[in-house]
Write an enzyme that holds these catalytic residues in place. Structure first.
Site, mmCIF file in Angstrom:
data_model
loop_
_atom_site.group_PDB
_atom_site.id
_atom_site.type_symbol
_atom_site.label_atom_id
_atom_site.label_comp_id
_atom_site.label_asym_id
_atom_site.label_seq_id
_atom_site.Cartn_x
_atom_site.Cartn_y
_atom_site.Cartn_z
ATOM 1 N N ASN A 7 0.828 -1.199 0.000
ATOM 2 C CA ASN A 7 0.000 0.000 0.000
ATOM 3 C C ASN A 7 0.867 1.255 0.000
ATOM 4 O O ASN A 7 0.356 2.362 0.029
ATOM 5 C CB ASN A 7 -0.916 0.014 1.235
ATOM 6 C CG ASN A 7 -1.998 -1.033 1.152
ATOM 7 O OD1 ASN A 7 -2.683 -1.138 0.149
ATOM 8 N ND2 ASN A 7 -2.142 -1.827 2.196
ATOM 9 N N ASP A 67 10.123 -6.389 1.838
ATOM 10 C CA ASP A 67 10.272 -5.779 3.145
ATOM 11 C C ASP A 67 11.686 -5.241 3.200
ATOM 12 O O ASP A 67 12.631 -5.894 2.737
ATOM 13 C CB ASP A 67 10.005 -6.781 4.271
ATOM 14 C CG ASP A 67 9.618 -6.078 5.577
ATOM 15 O OD1 ASP A 67 9.191 -4.911 5.536
ATOM 16 O OD2 ASP A 67 9.750 -6.700 6.645
ATOM 17 N N THR A 68 11.810 -4.043 3.718
ATOM 18 C CA THR A 68 13.102 -3.365 3.759
ATOM 19 C C THR A 68 13.369 -2.883 5.168
ATOM 20 O O THR A 68 12.457 -2.409 5.846
ATOM 21 C CB THR A 68 13.114 -2.167 2.779
ATOM 22 O OG1 THR A 68 12.992 -2.666 1.456
ATOM 23 C CG2 THR A 68 14.406 -1.363 2.905
ATOM 24 N N TYR A 149 13.946 6.755 5.767
ATOM 25 C CA TYR A 149 15.231 7.186 6.337
ATOM 26 C C TYR A 149 16.144 7.864 5.308
ATOM 27 O O TYR A 149 17.298 8.162 5.615
ATOM 28 C CB TYR A 149 15.959 5.988 6.949
ATOM 29 C CG TYR A 149 15.244 5.379 8.134
ATOM 30 C CD1 TYR A 149 15.431 5.889 9.420
ATOM 31 C CD2 TYR A 149 14.383 4.293 7.982
ATOM 32 C CE1 TYR A 149 14.779 5.331 10.515
ATOM 33 C CE2 TYR A 149 13.727 3.736 9.071
ATOM 34 C CZ TYR A 149 13.928 4.252 10.332
ATOM 35 O OH TYR A 149 13.276 3.709 11.418
ATOM 36 N N ARG A 176 16.889 -1.611 -3.098
ATOM 37 C CA ARG A 176 15.662 -2.077 -3.748
ATOM 38 C C ARG A 176 15.932 -2.388 -5.215
ATOM 39 O O ARG A 176 15.467 -3.381 -5.752
ATOM 40 C CB ARG A 176 14.574 -1.008 -3.592
ATOM 41 C CG ARG A 176 13.184 -1.526 -3.813
ATOM 42 C CD ARG A 176 12.109 -0.545 -3.329
ATOM 43 N NE ARG A 176 11.956 -0.625 -1.877
ATOM 44 C CZ ARG A 176 12.242 0.360 -1.036
ATOM 45 N NH1 ARG A 176 12.663 1.527 -1.467
ATOM 46 N NH2 ARG A 176 12.077 0.192 0.260
#
Length: 190
Positions: A7, A67-68, A149, A176
């Site tokens: 989302n 997920d990071t 961040y 990413r």
């Protein structure tokens, strides 16, 4: 076409800039899916898997999630898997950044890395891809681009924070992008 189980519109924008039309990706919203998938696990790998499995089970359509986490070595990998909700449960990055900067106040070793895990589900089979970007944490916020961040992270090989970079500049270093490049290569080889 792949559903991107998120989302987070910032992540959708970044992924689409990396893919540049090579693969058609639809966000949950674009797919007509209104769901907030919990991230209850203790690792990025498990949280990424949770999200992709949830959407795959719902749609029976090929999908991926990611997920990071920001991992600061001196803080034993914090905020890590809790990066989005490090300071509180509100997913407020200003508070998260503030907490990181306070914890690192007066500390010279500010080594960190961003780590992205992508979980791809196709035909009920999962494949995971990892991207890492090493760098350092600044002492103050610098720049207004990006999200999360980005204003306090300078990737190795640059003198700018991610928040000072255009999306194209960020993609040169991005964790990413590295994970997405593996995803694309995998799909091309199938």
């Amino acid at each position: 076409m792949l559903i991107f189980a998120t989302n987070n519109q910032n992540k959708v924008k970044e992924i689409n800039s990396i893919l540049n039309g090579v693969i058609e990706v639809k966000s949950l919203k674009e797919s007509g899916i209104e769901i907030d998938i919990p991230e209850p696990h203790q690792t990025l790998e498990e949280n990424a898997r949770e999200k992709s499995k949830t959407i795959y089970n719902l749609t029976q359509t090929a999908c991926f999630s990611e997920d990071t986490g920001l991992e600061i070595f001196l803080l034993n990998g914090e905020p890590g898997v809790k990066s989005a909700r490090y300071a509180d449960d509100e997913n407020n990055y200003l508070n998260n950044i503030d907490k990181v900067l306070k914890k690192l106040a007066g500390i010279s070793d500010r080594s960190a890395q961003f780590k992205t895990i992508i979980s791809l589900l196709i035909n009920n089979q999962e494949f995971q891809f990892e991207g890492i970007c090493k760098g350092t944490i600044t002492e103050t916020e610098i720049g207004t681009n990006g999200f999360g961040y980005d204003p306090i992270f300078i990737p190795d090989g640059s003198s700018k924070t991610f928040a000072e970079m255009t999306i194209e500049e960020k993609n040169i270093f991005s964790h990413r992008k590295k994970a997405v490049a593996q995803l694309v290569q995998f799909l091309k080889n199938r």
